[in-house]
Design a protein around this motif. Structure first.
Motif, short mmCIF file in Angstrom:
data_model
loop_
_atom_site.label_atom_id
_atom_site.label_comp_id
_atom_site.label_asym_id
_atom_site.label_seq_id
_atom_site.Cartn_x
_atom_site.Cartn_y
_atom_site.Cartn_z
N CYS A 128 -13.81 -57.50 -47.34
CA CYS A 128 -13.46 -57.96 -45.84
C CYS A 128 -14.01 -59.33 -45.57
N VAL A 239 -17.01 -55.49 -40.22
CA VAL A 239 -16.03 -55.87 -41.11
C VAL A 239 -15.07 -57.11 -40.43
N LEU A 403 -9.83 -52.57 -37.60
CA LEU A 403 -9.03 -53.24 -38.89
C LEU A 403 -7.69 -53.25 -38.60
#
Ligand code: UTP
Length: 410
Positions: A128, A239, A403
């Protein structure tokens, strides 16, 4: 390597002679290994157990500090972007990933960056971050030098993993791994734990030692030769982390300040996050547990929280300034932890509750050594998805949701 006499002298000074209790019965390589550990560990951290000697950790008077807000950034977008991307293109900006932590809360026994956050496909935390950095590389048309700090405990696994994954498409020539220093762990009486007769219990000494560890690893000369003026240091476990973000770099350069910190607006007055503010007139981070109720709820004239901007472990520092403060005393934090150890009978024991202390310096304390620091506001939902726990707050679950909300296929 030091000899037995010197090792004894060091240990006697700190009341830690028990470390050599099993020495005579060790094979030659065990003896050598133990002496080398005694030589390498930073035993001076034990001074901090003595409250009187730990005077370097006192706090001054806090006052609030505003930020360059998301709105300001939008207004000045083009100006910041061109300033930042030029600096990146000219090779003046490098990134430093802090990946030496042990990730105990996540309960994953490999380096945290190796964790697969994907659901229907493999997507590793390291991947990521590299993907995010690649976006900048593409915009700039230049590689951003990437330094990755590991610890003695996870170095080999980390390096091997990157090699195996072909650096997730990054140019290996622009990645440098270095190992952070270790500090001993002690019991409640300040005695250093042993893991075996030839092994001292040691752990990474916190993320505050990253620059001194870089220098000890011999990286300073090449940093200077390459003309790297700014280091963007960030945590491995967010992330959504934007690395070497041209807008952030541009805003800090334009501000004329000697450092910058990415911040998010606090979700609530009592959110458990450190806040970027001033302490005795210079930048500092006040931890949530250090804030009084009055500080937590104090409002500005506009009705906003005065101590509003929480840090997300993404800072920009000037290399020359870091060099100047290299020998400054950083406060050492004493943290209560579960420490596996060898008991009286020589058996290895893993405790289920905290049984002693580790010593850590923290990157946030470096901010206080800067004359100025620009708080730079980012949108939490777009840039802050920390993976600290397996479930619940700041967890694998919450990071996956964030995400997905940012269009990343899992
Ligand atoms: P944390 O403070 O969350 O610590 O690290 P951690 O070790 O990862 O996790 P816990 O507390 O054991 O659950 C914040 C960042 O600092 C790095 C971590 O890798 C993470 O990116 N770090 C922490 C280091 O590089 N070295 C250290 O000694 C500690």
């Amino acid at each position: 390597m030091i000899d037995l006499r010197t090792a004894k002298d060091i240990l006697i000074k700190y009341g830690q002679e028990h470390i050599l209790r099993g020495y005579d019965d060790l094979p030659e390589d065990g003896k050598a290994s133990l002496l080398s550990q005694i030589e390498r560990m930073d035993i001076s951290v034990l001074d901090n157990l003595d409250k009187e000697k730990n005077s370097n950790y006192h706090r001054g008077a806090f006052t609030p500090l505003g930020a360059v807000t998301v709105d300001d950034i939008e207004k000045n977008h083009d100006e910041y972007f061109s300033e930042g991307i030029e600096a990146i293109r000219a090779g003046k900006v490098a990134a430093v990933m802090l990946a030496g932590g042990q990730g105990t809360r996540l309960g994953y026994d490999k380096p945290k960056g190796m964790f697969n956050i994907g659901v229907n496909r493999e997507l590793f935390i390291f991947e990521c971050l590299i993907n995010n950095l690649m976006e900048v590389v593409e915009k700039a048309g230049a590689w951003v030098p990437l330094y990755i700090m590991t610890s003695e405990k996870n170095h080999d696994d980390t390096v091997e993993f990157f090699r195996e994954k072909n650096y997730f498409g990054y140019d290996a020539e622009h990645i440098v791994f270095f190992v952070q220093d270790m500090a001993p762990s002690v019991d409640r009486n300040g005695k250093i734990y042993m893991e075996a007769s030839d092994r001292i219990s040691m752990s990474p000494n916190g993320n505050g030692g990253w620059f001194s560890s870089m220098v000890r690893a011999g990286l300073l000369d090449s940093i200077k030769e390459k003309g790297i003026e700014w280091l963007n240091v960030f945590a491995v476990d967010n992330v959504l982390q934007r690395i070497a973000d041209p807008l952030f770099v541009g805003a800090v350069i334009r501000s004329g300040m000697e450092s910058g910190g990415k911040v998010v607006s606090k979700a609530a007055p009592d959110e458990r996050v450190g806040v970027l503010c001033l302490e005795d007139g210079v930048p500092s981070i006040v931890e949530y547990y250090e804030m009084t109720e009055e500080m937590r709820t104090l409002l500005t004239e506009d009705g906003e929280l005065a101590y509003k901007y929480g840090v997300i472990l993404n800072y920009l520092f000037r290399t020359d300034r870091l060099e100047e403060i290299l020998d400054s005393n950083m406060p050492v934090h004493i943290v209560s932890k579960k420490i596996p150890y060898m008991d009286e009978n020589g058996s290895f024991t893993v405790p289920d509750a905290p049984n002693g202390y580790k010593f850590e310096t923290l990157v946030l304390d470096m901010v206080h050594l800067q004359k100025s620091c620009l708080p730079y506001e980012v949108i939490r939902e777009k840039e802050f998805a920390p993976v600290k726990n397996a479930t619940g707050v700041d967890s694998v679950d919450s990071a996956r949701e964030l995400l997905a909300a940012n269009g990343i296929e899992l």
